[in-house]
Design a protein around this motif. Structure first.
Motif, PDB file in Angstrom:
ATOM      1  N   TYR A   1      11.882 -10.596   1.304  1.00  0.00           N
ATOM      2  CA  TYR A   1      10.415 -10.501   1.382  1.00  0.00           C
ATOM      3  C   TYR A   1       9.746 -11.826   1.020  1.00  0.00           C
ATOM      4  CZ  TYR A   1      10.177  -5.435   2.141  1.00  0.00           C
ATOM      5  OH  TYR A   1      10.251  -4.178   2.693  1.00  0.00           O
TER       6      TYR A   1
ATOM      7  N   LEU B   1       3.129  -7.045   4.221  1.00  0.00           N
ATOM      8  CA  LEU B   1       4.384  -7.138   3.460  1.00  0.00           C
ATOM      9  C   LEU B   1       4.164  -6.852   1.977  1.00  0.00           C
ATOM     10  CD1 LEU B   1       5.922 -10.271   5.194  1.00  0.00           C
ATOM     11  CD2 LEU B   1       6.830  -7.956   5.270  1.00  0.00           C
TER      12      LEU B   1
ATOM     13  N   GLN C   1       4.246  -3.252   1.550  1.00  0.00           N
ATOM     14  CA  GLN C   1       5.622  -2.748   1.596  1.00  0.00           C
ATOM     15  C   GLN C   1       6.345  -2.976   0.280  1.00  0.00           C
ATOM     16  OE1 GLN C   1       8.062  -3.824   4.965  1.00  0.00           O
ATOM     17  NE2 GLN C   1       6.354  -3.641   6.413  1.00  0.00           N
TER      18      GLN C   1
END
Length: 442
Positions: free
Chosen positions: A66, A85, A88
């Motif tokens: 990530y 992201l 997430q």
């Protein structure tokens, strides 16, 4: 019963053996996804690779995955994807390190998204991430650099409520903010508060103040602060001397500045690139290019290796004097000597050619720039498009326009006008591109 004793020599050998044979940590295995990510530049392709790995079912994205992707996207200014992201990360409870958020805060700051930077700083605990003083200093710096000193001041005052005790970096950032506004009294109040709270000033603290007076050409004031720093037991560094040299150059005392650079070595401080840079800048600004180039030879004799900035100073002033061909030769020399031009260096040359009406040469340098993964400014792209169209090079203009689109940059009205005019003239490639641009903007 006799007792066997190890001799001192034996102990020395044993210690040496253990020192030489410490168990080595096995090198970290490269993460396949991170390795595949490195050469990719297109944001859509980045996400495609990310999803491909996820769909294999055998690879689980964790913090390294990530963070690598977020850094890449932030560098490309694709902050919408960054936010996706981040969501997430929270959804999958991925534990994050503070460095990720500090990097993002800095990227937001560079691109003017200050509110997003502040919001992210406040959201950090929701990612189960500890905020240290380093995060606070990062957001203070973003606020100051973007001219929001009042907000930085409020956050600085509220440090204790957030569980922070400001350090020398915090105070330096606030001082830099006041000095940037030209508020000497405000900066000195911060300095006095620093002393009251028993936070010891650093060389940087004094250099900020010396720099304020140097830029005004006030050598006497700058030297007074320099002497104060020495009296407090702080050893001046090359930047300290460089700032004094800058003050001397600004009032036409180049010889005195040059003498100071050689004298500083007797005070235990070797001249660095920053000191040569001050002299180089003054000479080039006055058009003394031969003498400026002579400084490069002097540096080599002293085994001081020039850097990209040194060459860029010369290239900048050569372009300003319309000596673009000479600037280009300097660019080539720089590359031959092992220095890779940065984005600013390429921009100077491209802009120099455009300003001189040499758009074909400008395009060649732009190509080299793009191949080196640097990006031109919007103004440069637009200037090239208009110039190429006016010279009948519509195909080349379309190439430049496409490169702009790939970088999520929109042409200005004049560029549109030039392309539309060429479109009306019947150029098929221009017609297709204009149609594509119109459809993408609807």
């Amino acid at each position: 019963m006799s007792i066997l004793r190890k001799s001192p020599c034996t102990y020395t050998l044993v210690r040496h053996y253990h020192k030489q044979h410490k168990p080595h940590k096995p090198p970290r295995k490269p993460i396949p996804f991170v390795t595949d990510l490195k050469p990719i530049q297109n944001p859509d392709e980045l996400f495609s690779v990310f999803n491909d790995y996820h769909q294999t079912g055998t690879f689980k994205h964790d913090y390294p995955s990530y963070s690598s992707l977020i850094y890449k996207l932030a560098k490309k200014r694709n902050f919408e994807a960054v936010e996706t992201l981040l969501q997430q990360l929270q959804l999958y409870n991925v534990r994050c390190k503070e460095a990720l958020f500090i990097g993002l805060i800095q990227h937001y700051g560079k691109t003017g998204f200050v509110d997003k930077a502040v919001e992210l700083f406040r959201r950090m605990p929701s990612f189960d991430c500890y905020r240290s003083l380093q995060s606070l200093n990062a957001i203070l710096n973003v606020l100051v650099q973007n001219g929001r000193l009042d907000e930085a001041g409020e956050m600085f005052k509220g440090c204790s409520k957030m569980g922070f005790r400001p350090n020398v970096v915090s105070f330096n950032v606030m001082m830099k903010g006041w000095l940037g506004k030209g508020e000497w009294d405000g900066a000195r109040k911060v300095f006095d508060e620093m002393l009251e709270r028993e936070v010891e000033p650093s060389v940087v603290t004094y250099n900020c103040q010396i720099g304020f007076w140097s830029k005004k050409g006030e050598f006497t004031q700058a030297k007074r602060l320099f002497d104060e720093m020495v009296s407090k037991g702080k050893k001046p560094n090359a930047v300290s001397y460089g700032l004094l040299m800058e003050a001397l150059c600004s009032v036409g005392k180049f010889k005195e500045a040059k003498k100071m650079m050689f004298d500083m070595e007797y005070q235990g401080c070797k001249p660095r690139l920053v000191n040569y840079g001050v002299l180089m800048n003054d000479l080039a600004k006055r058009g003394n290019f031969d003498e400026a180039k002579g400084l490069l030879n002097d540096m080599k004799k002293r085994r001081i290796k020039p850097d990209v900035v040194m060459y860029s100073i010369l290239i900048n002033y050569l372009c300003k004097e319309s000596k673009v061909e000479e600037a280009y030769r300097m660019l080539v020399e720089m590359q031959v000597n092992g220095f890779e031009p940065n984005a600013a260096t390429y921009r100077m040359i491209v802009d120099g050619y455009c300003n001189g009406g040499k758009f074909d040469e400008g395009l060649k340098v732009l190509n080299a720039m793009l191949l080196s993964r640097h990006c031109a400014r919007l103004e440069t792209f637009c200037c090239l498009i208009i110039g190429l169209v006016n010279n009948g090079k519509v195909g080349d203009a379309c190439f430049v326009m496409e490169e702009m689109m790939n970088r999520r940059m929109s042409p200005d009205f004049s560029s549109w006008e030039a392309l539309v005019a060429s479109n009306c003239g019947g150029d098929k490639q221009a017609r297709l591109l204009v149609s594509e641009l119109v459809s993408s903007s609807v």
